[in-house]
Design a protein around this motif. Structure first.
Motif, PDB file in Angstrom:
ATOM      1  N   ALA A   1       0.826  -1.206   0.000  1.00 48.41           N
ATOM      2  CA  ALA A   1       0.000   0.000   0.000  1.00 48.41           C
ATOM      3  C   ALA A   1       0.864   1.261   0.000  1.00 48.41           C
ATOM      4  O   ALA A   1       0.590   2.224  -0.727  1.00 48.41           O
ATOM      5  CB  ALA A   1      -0.926  -0.007   1.209  1.00 48.41           C
ATOM      6  N   LYS A   2       1.919   1.259   0.799  1.00 48.26           N
ATOM      7  CA  LYS A   2       2.819   2.419   0.853  1.00 48.26           C
ATOM      8  C   LYS A   2       3.481   2.662  -0.500  1.00 48.26           C
ATOM      9  O   LYS A   2       3.683   3.818  -0.909  1.00 48.26           O
ATOM     10  CB  LYS A   2       3.878   2.211   1.934  1.00 48.26           C
ATOM     11  N   LYS A   3       3.803   1.586  -1.195  1.00 47.60           N
ATOM     12  CA  LYS A   3       4.439   1.722  -2.507  1.00 47.60           C
ATOM     13  C   LYS A   3       3.495   2.414  -3.486  1.00 47.60           C
ATOM     14  O   LYS A   3       3.895   3.292  -4.254  1.00 47.60           O
ATOM     15  CB  LYS A   3       4.837   0.340  -3.015  1.00 47.60           C
ATOM     16  N   ARG A   4       2.225   2.027  -3.443  1.00 45.59           N
ATOM     17  CA  ARG A   4       1.253   2.621  -4.360  1.00 45.59           C
ATOM     18  C   ARG A   4       1.011   4.098  -4.022  1.00 45.59           C
ATOM     19  O   ARG A   4       0.892   4.930  -4.930  1.00 45.59           O
ATOM     20  CB  ARG A   4      -0.056   1.846  -4.300  1.00 45.59           C
ATOM     21  N   ILE A   5       0.928   4.384  -2.739  1.00 47.36           N
ATOM     22  CA  ILE A   5       0.717   5.781  -2.330  1.00 47.36           C
ATOM     23  C   ILE A   5       1.904   6.637  -2.754  1.00 47.36           C
ATOM     24  O   ILE A   5       1.743   7.785  -3.208  1.00 47.36           O
ATOM     25  CB  ILE A   5       0.512   5.869  -0.807  1.00 47.36           C
ATOM     26  N   LYS A   6       3.092   6.097  -2.625  1.00 46.74           N
ATOM     27  CA  LYS A   6       4.286   6.832  -3.040  1.00 46.74           C
ATOM     28  C   LYS A   6       4.219   7.161  -4.525  1.00 46.74           C
ATOM     29  O   LYS A   6       4.568   8.280  -4.938  1.00 46.74           O
ATOM     30  CB  LYS A   6       5.540   6.012  -2.720  1.00 46.74           C
TER      31      LYS A   6
END
Length: 599
Positions: free
Chosen positions: A199-204
């Motif tokens: 999820a953090k990767k996508r938000i980044k």
């Protein structure tokens, strides 16, 4: 063997690279993106609707077989579909299917849903959106209408949002720019089932996309279909499409509007006056005049359904009205005035009388008769001998008469006085009505016509039955003719047809439908066949226009509180707040049309 291992290693590296670039799990043809999509012009509505039926059956584990067309089965173009699913209690989850051909794309979306739905919650509402038109946008400027178009980021960031998601989560600003904060917040909801790292990767990636100026992205339209677990419904602009009507359609819409009222009237009888389904919050303002009108529409519906809970809700509304009544200033006969924020409005007494008289008539309960007569006395005191209402609005605490003149207060007051006469048969009420009606017609013959005063037409319909003066019949027909002659057709957008004068306010049109329907009753009962058919045809078209903007699951499923606003009417295209008078006028006009025979 060594060569095969090298080939396998290269393939694995490619997959890992794509995963790194896109930040998503590989499922289907993830190299496909919106620039690759062709429109759906080669497919008929019935073919796409069957694909929706196939998808909904799979999601609901129905065994019924759907025969897909050869064009669907043989489609080899790049396709993107969205499957939205809600249990009716929570905001919809949206699953994307990307593949070669419509069937493969739909199957991938179905697989994504089952992977996510590990708890096996029941899908109350499902919707399928098939990407149709794609337009490349420049410089983070969203030039298209967000009620018709969703948007997608570039191929690397690989995120897309339906028009309904854009609306429900305010993903586009008033300046037609993507709203980074709201998009990120909504993305967090969409990614909640993913591992934290993913999820953090996508938000980044989303942050990186919006932090760069001049990024290309895409606007896209869809062919859309809803399954409400009863039937498959074709959608346009996130609402239902009506090409015909029957009594069942009207009864269902009326009942759903009544359910909205039952949910939004509190134990003290006060309505949720203004509600935003997007924010899930109610406004703090209020309008006692519209409160009274809403009670009246609920009682009209009760006459049809005999729903005791609805009647009890309406009675709480009357009790709330009663608590707003005060002895009128400078009154010698204990007349009552409805007061709100230290103001008396003539229309408030008028519509309060209309609502109370309706309650008394349909229940034969005379509990509020003294209140009704006192409200009528408050209006008589402000009626001059020539039929002019000298007061439209006054400050209660000081008795100061304000210069404000309403287009509709006189019609509301005249109707209130006439409904009192119908119950009590004291001729002083009828004489007052005749004076006021004649003044309104003769002092400015075109005024009520140009204002399309539906309340006054209600009055003329009733008055002509007591006093067969052709001036009332003729004036009523003039109002209805002026409205029906100005009905829109052949508009650029299909959902604007059927509106009167303008299509930006559904409630404006609903009040005109009330007028036309009332004129229909006059024409039918007194043998004016041409008028009768003309008004009925106009009314059917107008109600089909209005029903498009009754909130159903097709849009509500994307809100944080999907069930609360169901059955309510929003103001119009791109204006999603629900207000009690929006519901009131649409309900009254639909109930009126529902009393006609469809043959």
């Amino acid at each position: 063997m060594k060569k095969n291992r090298v080939t396998l290693l290269i393939l694995v590296l490619i997959i890992l690279l794509v995963r790194f670039l896109t930040g998503i799990e590989i499922s289907g043809h993830k190299s496909i993106w919106f620039a690759d999509i062709k429109n759906l012009s080669g497919f008929k509505q019935g073919e796409l609707k069957k694909l929706a039926g196939y998808t909904f059956n799979k999601v609901n584990n129905h065994a019924a077989k759907v025969t897909l067309s050869k064009d669907i089965l043989n489609d080899k173009e790049a396709r993107i579909v969205f499957l939205s699913v809600s249990d009716g209690q929570n905001k919809a989850r949206v699953f994307t299917g990307i593949g070669i051909g419509l069937l493969q794309a739909a199957n991938i979306a179905i697989d994504e849903y089952f992977k996510s739905n590990k708890q096996r919650w029941w899908p109350r509402w499902t919707r399928l959106d098939i990407v149709d038109e794609v337009i490349k946008e420049k410089s983070n400027n969203f030039s298209k209408d967000s009620s018709l178009y969703g948007f997608a980021t570039d191929r690397i960031t690989y995120q897309a949002f339906l028009s309904a998601e854009v609306i429900a989560n305010k993903l586009i600003t008033l300046e037609n720019k993507p709203d980074k904060v709201n998009i990120i917040n909504y993305a967090l909801y969409k990614y909640k089932d993913l591992p934290s790292k993913e999820a953090k990767k996508r938000i980044k990636k989303l942050n990186n996309f919006f932090n760069k100026e001049g990024q290309d992205f895409y606007a896209f339209s869809t062919k859309s279909y809803l399954n409400d677990n009863k039937k498959i419904i074709v959608l346009y602009r996130n609402h239902k499409v009506f090409n015909s009507l029957n009594n069942d359609d009207l009864l269902l819409a009326s009942i759903e509007a009544g359910e909205y009222f039952k949910r939004t009237v509190d134990k003290n009888g006060r309505f949720v006056y203004l509600y935003s389904p997007i924010t899930g919050k109610a406004g703090s303002s209020y309008n006692i005049l519209r409160h009274a009108g809403s009670v009246y529409s609920m009682l009209e519906l009760y006459e049809v359904t005999k729903d005791k809970e609805l009647l009890a809700t309406a009675k709480r509304g009357i009790e709330y009205l009663k608590r707003q009544a005060r002895y009128c200033k400078n009154s010698s006969n204990k007349s009552l005035c409805i007061i709100e924020k230290d103001l008396f409005k003539l229309g408030s007494n008028g519509l309060a009388a209309v609502a109370i008289a309706k309650y008394q008539k349909i229940t034969e309960d005379n509990t509020y008769n003294n209140l009704l007569l006192a409200l009528g006395a408050g209006m008589l005191e402000r009626l001059e001998q020539n039929g002019n209402f000298r007061v439209h609005k006054e400050v209660y605490s000081t008795g100061q008469v304000l210069g404000f003149r309403s287009s509709f207060y006189p019609g509301e007051a005249i109707l209130g006085l006439l409904r009192i006469y119908e119950l009590n048969k004291d001729k002083k009420w009828l004489e007052a009505v005749i004076r006021a009606a004649n003044y309104r017609i003769n002092s400015d013959p075109d005024y009520a016509i140009e204002k399309r005063d539906h309340w006054f037409l209600y009055c003329l319909n009733d008055l002509y039955r007591y006093r067969k003066d052709d001036i009332y019949l003729t004036h009523g027909f003039k109002i209805a003719d002026y409205i029906s002659r100005n009905q829109l057709s052949k508009q650029e957008y299909q959902d604007q047809n059927g509106a009167y004068f303008r299509s930006d306010s559904v409630t404006f049109n609903a009040t005109k439908s009330e007028a036309v329907c009332t004129a229909y009753k006059l024409a039918k009962d007194f043998g004016y066949t041409d008028n009768q058919h003309r008004y009925k045809n106009a009314l059917i078209k107008s109600i089909m226009f209005q029903l498009q903007f009754q909130l159903g699951p097709e849009l509500s499923m994307y809100f944080d509180k999907p069930g609360f606003a169901l059955g309510g009417f929003y103001k119009g295209i791109g204006k999603y707040n629900v207000r009690n008078d929006y519901v009131q006028h649409n309900l009254s006009s639909i109930v009126c049309l529902g009393q006609m025979d469809f043959d």
